[in-house]
Write a protein that holds these residues in place. Sequence first.
Motif, short mmCIF file in Angstrom:
data_model
loop_
_atom_site.label_atom_id
_atom_site.label_comp_id
_atom_site.label_asym_id
_atom_site.label_seq_id
_atom_site.Cartn_x
_atom_site.Cartn_y
_atom_site.Cartn_z
N GLU A 41 0.91 -1.36 -0.45
CA GLU A 41 -0.05 -0.33 0.13
C GLU A 41 0.51 1.30 -0.55
OE1 GLU A 41 -3.35 2.57 2.69
OE2 GLU A 41 -2.80 -0.09 3.20
N ALA A 49 -1.87 -4.26 -9.22
CA ALA A 49 -3.25 -5.03 -8.53
C ALA A 49 -3.98 -3.69 -7.34
CB ALA A 49 -2.21 -5.44 -7.21
N ALA A 50 -3.24 -2.47 -7.34
CA ALA A 50 -4.03 -1.79 -6.41
C ALA A 50 -4.79 -0.88 -7.38
CB ALA A 50 -3.03 -0.55 -5.70
N LYS A 51 -4.92 -0.94 -9.04
CA LYS A 51 -5.32 -0.58 -10.28
C LYS A 51 -6.62 -1.85 -11.09
CE LYS A 51 -5.50 0.43 -14.75
NZ LYS A 51 -4.47 0.46 -16.18
N ASN A 52 -6.00 -3.03 -10.25
CA ASN A 52 -7.18 -3.57 -10.70
C ASN A 52 -8.41 -3.48 -9.61
OD1 ASN A 52 -5.99 -4.47 -12.98
ND2 ASN A 52 -5.09 -6.79 -11.52
N ALA A 53 -7.47 -3.71 -8.30
CA ALA A 53 -8.84 -3.26 -7.19
C ALA A 53 -9.84 -2.40 -7.49
CB ALA A 53 -8.05 -3.80 -5.76
N THR A 54 -9.34 -1.43 -7.84
CA THR A 54 -9.95 -0.23 -7.77
C THR A 54 -11.31 -0.62 -8.54
OG1 THR A 54 -7.92 1.05 -7.45
CG2 THR A 54 -9.97 2.70 -8.06
N LYS A 107 -12.39 -3.26 -9.63
CA LYS A 107 -13.11 -4.47 -9.43
C LYS A 107 -14.71 -3.32 -8.65
CE LYS A 107 -10.67 -8.41 -9.35
NZ LYS A 107 -9.91 -9.18 -8.26
N VAL A 108 -13.83 -2.49 -7.83
CA VAL A 108 -14.64 -1.49 -6.80
C VAL A 108 -15.59 -1.27 -7.46
CG1 VAL A 108 -15.10 0.15 -5.36
CG2 VAL A 108 -13.10 -1.59 -4.84
#
Length: 302
Positions: free
Chosen positions: A253, A293-298, A300-301
Amino acid sequence: MTAEQPRGTEATPATSPTDGVLVLAGTPIGDLADAPPRLGTELERADVIAAEDTRRLRRLTQGLGVHTTGRVLSYFEGNESARTPELVEALQAGKRVLLVTDAGMPSVSDPGYRLVAAAVEKDIKVTAVPGPSAVLTALAMSGLPVDRFCFEGFLPRKAGERLGRLREVEGERRTLVYFEAPHRLDDTLAAMAEVFGADRRAAVCRELTKTYEEVKRGGLGALALWAADGVRGEITIVVEGAPAAAPGDVDAEELVRRVRVREEAGERRKEAIAAVATEAGVPKREVFDAVVAAKNATQKVL
């Protein structure tokens, strides 16, 4: 000598001796006795003197006991853009133009950069009279590492922008050097303590080479408390670089946050990832994977 050149003659030099020259002159940051010997000669020799403050120039020449004959022009932040073409014209006409600021080296957080850039673009010779520097003097006196350092100039006046600028370099391993106004010193040191940590070593150098010269050393938190009572004079702050991070000390993070800060400051993602990897002491692939990973998580949200 070429076959076409008559015996007994000399080839014409590529550059005429009457071509203009821009001279950047370092001036004392406090004690007039620190003026380089060449400064007086250049002041007397100049056809045009561009001065940040003509009144301070007058005090300088009187203190050095020199007599100037060149035309004196004011050249400060407010008229720098408008006056640069006029000075370039003088240089192109073969004049010797001397640039002096209130203290220290022209163009280092002082007027001069625009004129130097314009002169270089016109292929005009630029030279310098080396002189005292608050940056190097404070760095040498700070007691902090001097093998690698970076000069950050003045921080933004607005609190949010100041914090953003500091966060851009929170992982910087090199020693950092800043200029600051005395009335903003306590706020700046408090912001540094917030971003860099209250225990990060620093030195506040005040009135260098002057009668009331003072160097206050300690942690940023303690220095912020000291400055809260008010400090006067010209200020240079030297801050210790960030400690080397052990592998695994910085989580994913935090890696992503540091990349984002650099991107918001204008860096390309590739360069930002490389810089953050170096600061954190981790492979670039680790930072890249964290960003992806952070981009993909965003996404998905959303």
